[in-house]
Scaffold this active site. Structure first.
Site, PDB file in Angstrom:
ATOM      1  CB  CYS A  94      -0.988  -0.038   1.169  1.00  0.00           C
ATOM      2  SG  CYS A  94      -2.357   1.109   0.932  1.00  0.00           S
ATOM      3  CG  HIS A 194      -3.276  -3.389   4.284  1.00  0.00           C
ATOM      4  ND1 HIS A 194      -2.062  -2.928   4.721  1.00  0.00           N
ATOM      5  CD2 HIS A 194      -3.843  -2.368   3.594  1.00  0.00           C
ATOM      6  CE1 HIS A 194      -1.909  -1.674   4.330  1.00  0.00           C
ATOM      7  NE2 HIS A 194      -2.961  -1.309   3.638  1.00  0.00           N
TER       8      HIS A 194
HETATM    9  N1  GLN Z   1      -1.324   7.013   1.299  1.00  0.00           N
HETATM   10  C1  GLN Z   1      -2.095   5.921   1.124  1.00  0.00           C
HETATM   11  C2  GLN Z   1      -3.458   6.066   0.518  1.00  0.00           C
HETATM   12  O1  GLN Z   1      -4.440   6.295   1.210  1.00  0.00           O
HETATM   13  C3  GLN Z   1      -1.702   4.683   1.782  1.00  0.00           C
HETATM   14  C4  GLN Z   1      -2.715   3.983   2.617  1.00  0.00           C
HETATM   15  C5  GLN Z   1      -2.208   2.694   3.208  1.00  0.00           C
HETATM   16  O2  GLN Z   1      -1.017   2.419   3.238  1.00  0.00           O
HETATM   17  N2  GLN Z   1      -3.127   1.902   3.743  1.00  0.00           N
HETATM   18  O3  GLN Z   1      -3.532   5.965  -0.665  1.00  0.00           O
END
Ligand code: GLN
Length: 242
Positions: A94, A194
């Site tokens: 992510c 995740h």
């Molecule tokens: N900056 C991110 C987004 O919202 C990462 C979110 C995450 O790592 N869960 O796109």
């Protein structure tokens, strides 16, 4: 005697959304259960990145965290690029995945330059992609299903130098439009999933482990493990609604 596998966990206190540290544990345990000696080194801002890592892991984090650690990460760019070139597997989840790309532009319009290890750009969209994902992956010749959970505002578009990790069968993936999820460039892998992703996707964990251990195994296949529990979790995730 040194370890068979050195796992470097980058910014464990900052990039740790939804228990992404479980990815480190999954790789460590799956290697140890097979008799390999594993060392895990946590590296925070300003700390030395060791040479010789088999795997470097980056978890997810908020925009604010990504912006805060980006300068430190960029300083490590040449060393990480050299390591990846030499066969180190780099896995970003992510926010960590977004930072492996060329550029991240947040909802506030802040542009953060990434490592450029994956040819991809991420820009915040109007709505977040949140929910369960199922996808069909191909990684270094292995095919397997992936399950996981996504929550991101950034929408990622792959350039010509990156292959998608998977094709989404349910959920948003990279951008909610083109059906792709994650990215691969040689030994650099990014995914929005995740879960943490590796404990419930043992085939992805073993693909990464097999590659990372290849200097020790000569690229041979890894001993079979009893994945009854892991596969039950994987199958259960497939029955859950988005
Ligand atoms: N900056 C991110 C987004 O919202 C990462 C979110 C995450 O790592 N869960 O796109």
């Amino acid at each position: 005697m040194g370890a068979d596998l050195l796992i470097v966990h980058l910014y464990p206190a900052l990039l740790r959304t939804y228990g992404d540290r479980g990815n480190v544990l999954a790789l460590q345990r799956r290697a140890e259960w097979r008799g390999f000696r594993v060392e895990v080194e946590a590296v925070s801002r300003g700390e030395r990145l060791p040479q010789g890592a088999g795997v470097v892991l980056l978890g997810g984090g908020t925009d604010r965290v990504q912006e805060a650690l980006a300068p430190d990460l960029r300083r490590r760019g040449p060393q990480l690029a050299e390591a990846a070139e030499a066969g180190t597997v780099v896995l970003g989840i992510c926010g960590g995945y977004q930072l492996l790309g060329n550029l991240y532009v947040s909802a506030e319009g802040t542009a953060t330059e990434g490592l450029g290890l994956i040819d991809a750009e991420t820009r915040a969209g109007d709505e977040r992609l949140v929910g369960r994902v199922q996808a069909a992956a191909v990684l270094w010749g292995a095919r397997f299903d992936l399950v996981g959970f996504e929550n991101h505002g950034g929408l990622t578009t792959l350039g010509s130098g990156a292959e998608p990790l998977a094709e989404v069968t349910s959920g948003g993936g990279n951008n909610g439009h083109d059906g792709t999820e994650g990215a691969v460039r040689e030994t650099v892998v990014g995914t929005y999933l995740h879960g943490p992703v590796l404990p419930c996707n043992p085939q992805l964990a073993d693909a990464i482990l097999g590659r990372a251990l290849s200097p020790v195994t000569g690229g041979g296949s890894l001993e079979h493990l009893d994945d009854d529990l892991e596969l039950r979790v994987h199958e259960h995730a497939r029955t859950l609604p988005r």
